[in-house]
Scaffold this motif. Structure first.
Motif, PDB file in Angstrom:
ATOM      1  N   ASN A 118       3.155  -1.910  -3.893  1.00 56.86           N
ATOM      2  CA  ASN A 118       3.730  -1.067  -2.234  1.00 56.86           C
ATOM      3  C   ASN A 118       2.055   0.568  -2.383  1.00 56.86           C
ATOM      4  O   ASN A 118       2.191   1.159  -2.775  1.00 56.86           O
ATOM      5  CB  ASN A 118       4.711  -0.318  -1.252  1.00 56.86           C
ATOM      6  N   ASP A 120       1.058   2.219   0.119  1.00 60.41           N
ATOM      7  CA  ASP A 120       1.862   3.295   0.456  1.00 60.41           C
ATOM      8  C   ASP A 120       2.358   4.501  -0.916  1.00 60.41           C
ATOM      9  O   ASP A 120       1.818   5.349  -0.755  1.00 60.41           O
ATOM     10  CB  ASP A 120       3.076   3.373   1.532  1.00 60.41           C
ATOM     11  N   PHE A 121       3.122   3.250  -2.070  1.00 58.05           N
ATOM     12  CA  PHE A 121       3.472   4.107  -2.983  1.00 58.05           C
ATOM     13  C   PHE A 121       2.429   5.325  -3.142  1.00 58.05           C
ATOM     14  O   PHE A 121       2.841   6.793  -3.813  1.00 58.05           O
ATOM     15  CB  PHE A 121       3.799   3.645  -4.149  1.00 58.05           C
TER      16      PHE A 121
ATOM     17  N   ILE B 259       8.919   8.009  -0.329  1.00 55.51           N
ATOM     18  CA  ILE B 259       8.562   7.179  -0.916  1.00 55.51           C
ATOM     19  C   ILE B 259       9.483   6.560  -2.205  1.00 55.51           C
ATOM     20  O   ILE B 259       9.889   5.312  -2.392  1.00 55.51           O
ATOM     21  CB  ILE B 259       7.654   7.000  -1.596  1.00 55.51           C
ATOM     22  N   GLY B 262      12.545   4.536  -0.469  1.00 50.54           N
ATOM     23  CA  GLY B 262      12.033   2.782   0.484  1.00 50.54           C
ATOM     24  C   GLY B 262      11.886   2.545  -0.795  1.00 50.54           C
ATOM     25  O   GLY B 262      11.953   1.126  -1.257  1.00 50.54           O
ATOM     26  N   GLU B 346       7.187  -5.124   0.723  1.00 49.93           N
ATOM     27  CA  GLU B 346       6.047  -3.565   1.045  1.00 49.93           C
ATOM     28  C   GLU B 346       6.399  -3.597   2.168  1.00 49.93           C
ATOM     29  O   GLU B 346       6.351  -2.149   2.628  1.00 49.93           O
ATOM     30  CB  GLU B 346       5.114  -4.513   0.989  1.00 49.93           C
ATOM     31  N   GLN B 349       9.217  -1.683   2.784  1.00 47.85           N
ATOM     32  CA  GLN B 349       9.617  -0.892   1.707  1.00 47.85           C
ATOM     33  C   GLN B 349       8.812   0.622   3.358  1.00 47.85           C
ATOM     34  O   GLN B 349       9.349   1.867   3.154  1.00 47.85           O
ATOM     35  CB  GLN B 349       9.198  -0.796   0.894  1.00 47.85           C
ATOM     36  N   SER B 350       7.986  -0.141   3.749  1.00 48.13           N
ATOM     37  CA  SER B 350       6.974   1.087   4.199  1.00 48.13           C
ATOM     38  C   SER B 350       7.461   1.570   5.530  1.00 48.13           C
ATOM     39  O   SER B 350       7.851   2.796   6.174  1.00 48.13           O
ATOM     40  CB  SER B 350       5.968   0.340   4.801  1.00 48.13           C
ATOM     41  N   VAL B 353      10.159   3.846   5.084  1.00 48.18           N
ATOM     42  CA  VAL B 353       9.611   5.161   4.974  1.00 48.18           C
ATOM     43  C   VAL B 353       9.073   5.657   6.390  1.00 48.18           C
ATOM     44  O   VAL B 353       8.851   6.858   6.853  1.00 48.18           O
ATOM     45  CB  VAL B 353       8.067   4.497   4.055  1.00 48.18           C
ATOM     46  N   LEU B 377      -0.834  -0.055   5.756  1.00 45.68           N
ATOM     47  CA  LEU B 377      -0.770  -1.961   4.829  1.00 45.68           C
ATOM     48  C   LEU B 377      -0.341  -2.549   5.418  1.00 45.68           C
ATOM     49  O   LEU B 377      -1.238  -4.073   5.149  1.00 45.68           O
ATOM     50  CB  LEU B 377       0.446  -1.167   4.077  1.00 45.68           C
TER      51      LEU B 377
END
Lengths: 415, 478
Positions: A118, A120-121, B259, B262, B346, B349-350, B353, B377
């Motif tokens: 990802n 963002d990571f 992060i 997530g 993804e 996950q975001s 976050v 993203l």
């Protein structure tokens, strides 16, 4: 000794100081815990992929009837497993690929694939122990130590205390030292526990601990020097936070921008385009044009190097390698540019304790740029082994025997 | 109302005389100006470069000689993600994700050559851009300037005088809020300037305006937090310590913990991992290069019936091309299914976050800023989807050509018969079927809708802190 005991009693009653130290402990537990979970996750992924990869290769090879077809169809997993120390610094593993599946085709078309997480990571970054120790811990130390004198001044005891202590250091050293030790212990205990769980080598843990203590000691010195100024605690804190910002944020950012401007790296996309033109162009060229440069690099195949039919596997794989060869100068410049930038960053890091600690951790954890480039080199070497394995089959063209393929070289990661 | 303004003006006069405030403000202003100029120049340069590369990739494709169409499927094409105008303010994930992607038949490649891969590694936050400065540095500036607003009056005893004169606690808090908000507004000028600049460069005014509004909201939250602490805490050094601690938590620690959370909560498989699972399924679909693959028996029966032909040799179209097009469509379906699943993981996950924005407005403003700038993203995922559509279109166009412009007999004989091989070469004019591609982010209204959640999170913060301030101001005692 009595001074230390006295200060310990004071510290136990100083709720503010205890709060910062407890916070450091909690953050360290969180950073270590998340780090270990992530590293285990990555190891589990690799273990799973190794099984899947073998199964897929067996499946792909099962339907083949010639050497070239086998070389074309079989993919091979390459990977860089996280080290025992990676839990403390995930470093480049969030932005650089550490997994590939390669086959006998031109490598430049495969090695730059980015199997990254990802985005963002990579952008925000993880809260790992390296970040805690490098960036957050100095701020906690500042919060702990900046108003030791100020508190006493506000309470009106400062001058009296200094006068009765004889030497000022006899008063402030145990007081600050105890807080320093408390913070360092709170930070390092969970880290040591994590290192023990992960089985990280003693030497690395010691080096990392020394790095953390050394950087924190430097910050202590800075706080001490600034703290001597006759200013109110808010002004002192403002100045210290300003210094922290400069050293932790601005210096690395400016250094990075300067390094990247002064050390150009060729545009990566160029590697691929060169390779594509070479590989695709070969179809339209006379076979000679491919075989000549190939046989110059591999004179051992000269006697068997003649291509008579419109399509032959040996020619097909030869132009894959020739394509790699054409892109090689740019690929080399790209690799060397990255190394040069990393080297310059290593020198620039001496200007910023934060960068120094983070880079130090990444190096110990083998999650730095050098380790990532070493992994790419290992993939290149392995791809070379694959070529060395297949070329005798392709050029001598013995009758196809699937049993021989059980001797295919396997990828073994460097430790 | 007049009292509020008077109190604010008094505060401004005082700050204008304070060296600490002036020096800090000046440093931040210079940093902002320099970073904005550098980032705008760099991103503009990058955008021009990538647009030029995109055009040259198209020209190269068009300029290919007469060929068998399937050769062009493997020759492939490139898609470049050009940064949108607001990337000059917030480059977002641009540095982390690859900027170009190689498009070819039967494969979905990853976006390659991210800046970070060749960057000089100097640790955690070594990248400075205007958005970072707004998110990290400006709150600190507001803290340094404003932490003593009410406390100063309390410590010098003027608070008692003001209250005794009959000024309400609310009016005092209002005046102080106005004073600090004025400073924040002054520091919104650079982002407003960059937003205007981006509108001139073609950005939608709506997205640019909401981006600035998002930062106004963010700085508003910090103004409120600083004022609340200054109202409720009794000692100046404690207030400053507390605020620096809050900054540390909100700006540095929580975003990164988010992060970690997530990543731990949703396991998004990498591409290699999901490709391996896919490969097993893919094999069952048959190899599109091999028209005799038994996987195509049903298709063959259907096509033969459709053209009322007895064998594939009698078909008016080239069976090999039909198979190539059919298997590409099947395979693309399969690949898109996996790619979509990966992107959704993804995005999940975001989303986790972003929800941490409830604890950290810094995360919330970052999310809204990247979304509105078109550098988040989701925009990268849009790029992946659009470049995939581009890939599928030109590959299928070529497969169509393969089926209709070539005869089966020639196509089957081309490996052995040079004359048949020559007849399978299609005129290069046909390469014009490739569509031109210029990547642009989602329309502004969609971006604004997506930024709704993080903006709402900041509003919640502001409302909650406003409540705290109102209660604290009403109970204000010397």
């Amino acid at each position: 000794m009595s001074a230390v005991l006295r200060e310990a009693r004071f510290l136990l009653r100083d709720r503010g100081a205890l709060l910062w130290i407890m916070l450091a402990l909690l953050l360290s537990v969180a950073a270590t815990g998340f780090g270990i979970a992530e590293v285990r996750d990555q190891r589990a992924t690799i273990a799973e992929l190794l099984v899947e990869d073998a199964r897929d290769r067996a499946n792909a090879l099962a339907g083949q009837s010639d050497w070239g077809g086998a070389a074309y169809a079989a993919f091979h997993l390459t990977y860089a497993p996280p080290s025992e120390f990676s839990f403390a610094a995930l470093g480049q593993r969030d932005t650089a690929p550490w997994l590939h599946r390669v086959r006998m085709l031109a490598l430049e078309g495969q090695i730059h694939e980015a199997d990254t997480k990802n985005a963002d990571f990579g952008l925000i970054g993880r809260f790992d122990f390296a970040f805690l120790a490098a960036a957050v811990a100095p701020l906690l130390l500042i919060l702990l130590l900046h108003d030791l004198r100020g508190q006493e001044r506000v309470a009106g005891r400062h001058d009296l205390l200094v006068a009765t202590a004889g030497k000022p250091s006899r008063l402030w050293l145990p007081r600050a030292g105890l807080r320093f030790a408390g913070l360092a212990t709170a930070l390092l205990l969970p880290f040591w526990a994590g290192a023990a769980i992960e089985g990280a080598g003693m030497a690395k843990v010691l080096a990392a601990s020394a790095l953390v203590l050394g950087a924190l000691a430097l910050w202590w010195l800075i706080i001490e020097l600034v703290g001597r100024a006759q200013a109110s605690p808010p002004v002192l804190l403002t100045a210290l936070v300003g210094i922290w910002l400069a050293l932790a944020l601005l210096v690395p950012a400016v250094a990075r921008a300067a390094i990247e401007a002064s050390t150009p790296v060729p545009d990566g996309a160029e590697i691929l385009m060169l390779q594509r033109e070479a590989v695709n162009g070969a179809w339209d060229l006379p076979k000679e044009a491919t075989m000549r440069p190939f046989l110059a690099a591999h004179p051992e195949w000269e006697p068997l190097g003649e291509v008579t039919r419109p399509f032959e596997w040996k020619w097909y794989f030869a132009f894959q390698q020739v394509g790699d060869g054409q892109a090689a100068p740019v690929a080399k410049a790209y690799r060397e540019g990255r190394i040069a930038r990393d080297r310059a960053a290593g020198i620039a890091a001496f200007l910023s304790p934060t960068a120094l600690v983070e880079r130090g951790f990444e190096r110990l954890a083998a999650t730095d740029t050098a380790a990532m480039i070493a992994y790419e080199d290992a993939v290149r070497a392995y791809h070379g082994e694959l070529r060395a394995f297949y070329y005798p089959m392709l050029f001598r063209d013995p009758p196809y025997d699937p049993a021989v393929l059980s001797q295919l070289p396997g990828y073994t990661p460097a430790q | 109302m007049n009292t509020v303004l008077l109190i604010a003006r008094e505060e401004w006069r005082l700050w204008a005389r304070s060296r600490v405030v002036l020096v800090a403000a000046l440093i931040v202003a210079v940093l902002l100006a320099v970073t904005s100029a550098i980032t705008a120049a760099r991103v503009g340069d990058e955008a021009a470069k990538r647009t030029a590369r995109q055009a040259s990739a198209e020209a190269t494709f068009f300029a290919q000689p007469d060929r068998h169409p399937h050769r062009m499927v493997h020759y492939g094409h490139y898609a470049f993600r050009s940064p949108p105008p607001l990337a000059a303010f917030d480059p977002g994930v641009d540095a982390v994700t690859g900027q170009s992607i190689f498009l070819e038949g039967h494969r979905q490649n990853t976006a390659m050559f991210a800046d970070t891969r060749s960057g000089a590694d100097l640790g955690g936050f070594a990248a400075l851009n205007p958005a970072n400065l707004y998110q990290l540095l400006l709150p600190l500036l507001l803290i340094i300037i404003g932490h003593g607003m009410v406390l100063r009056e309390r410590e010098s005893g003027t608070l008692a005088v003001m209250l005794a004169q009959g000024q309400s606690g609310l009016a005092i808090a209002g005046g102080k809020a106005l004073a600090l908000a004025g400073v924040a507004a002054l520091f919104l000028l650079p982002v407003a300037g960059l937003a205007g600049f981006s509108v001139a460069a073609g950005e939608a005014p709506l997205a640019a305006a909401i981006l600035v509004a998002g930062y106004a909201l963010y700085l508003g939250v910090w103004v409120a937090l600083v004022l609340a602490v200054s109202l409720l805490v009794r000692q100046r050094s404690v207030a400053l310590g507390l605020l620096v601690f809050a900054w540390l938590l909100i700006a540095l620690i929580v975003p990164r913990l988010a992060i970690n959370a997530g990543s731990a909560a949703v396991d998004a498989p990498g591409k290699i991992e999901s490709d391996l699972v896919m490969l097993a399924q893919q094999r069952a679909l048959g190899d599109g290069h091999n028209a005799a693959d038994p996987a195509f028996d049903a298709l063959q029966k259907q096509v033969l019936e459709q053209y009322e032909a007895a064998s594939i040799e009698e078909l008016p179209i080239n069976w090999r091309g039909v198979v190539a097009g059919y298997s590409e469509a099947k395979l693309t379906d399969l690949m898109n299914g996996y790619a979509e699943a990966r992107m959704q993981k993804e995005a999940q996950q975001s989303r986790i976050v972003t929800l941490f924005g409830l604890v950290s407005p810094t995360l919330a403003v970052g999310a809204s800023s990247r979304t509105l700038a078109g550098t988040d993203l989701a925009t990268h995922h849009r790029f992946l989807r659009e470049s995939e559509a581009l890939r599928f279109d030109f590959v299928q166009g070529l497969n169509d050509l393969h089926a209709k412009a070539l005869t089966y007999a020639d196509d089957a004989a081309r490996s052995a018969d040079p004359e048949a091989e020559a007849r399978t070469r299609v005129n290069a004019d046909a390469w014009r079927l490739l569509e031109t591609f210029r990547f642009v982010p989602d329309p502004a209204t969609q971006r604004v809708a997506r930024a709704g959640l993080p903006l709402a999170l900041m509003l919640i913060w502001l409302a909650a802190l406003g409540g705290v301030i109102a209660v604290g101001a009403r109970r204000l005692r010397p």
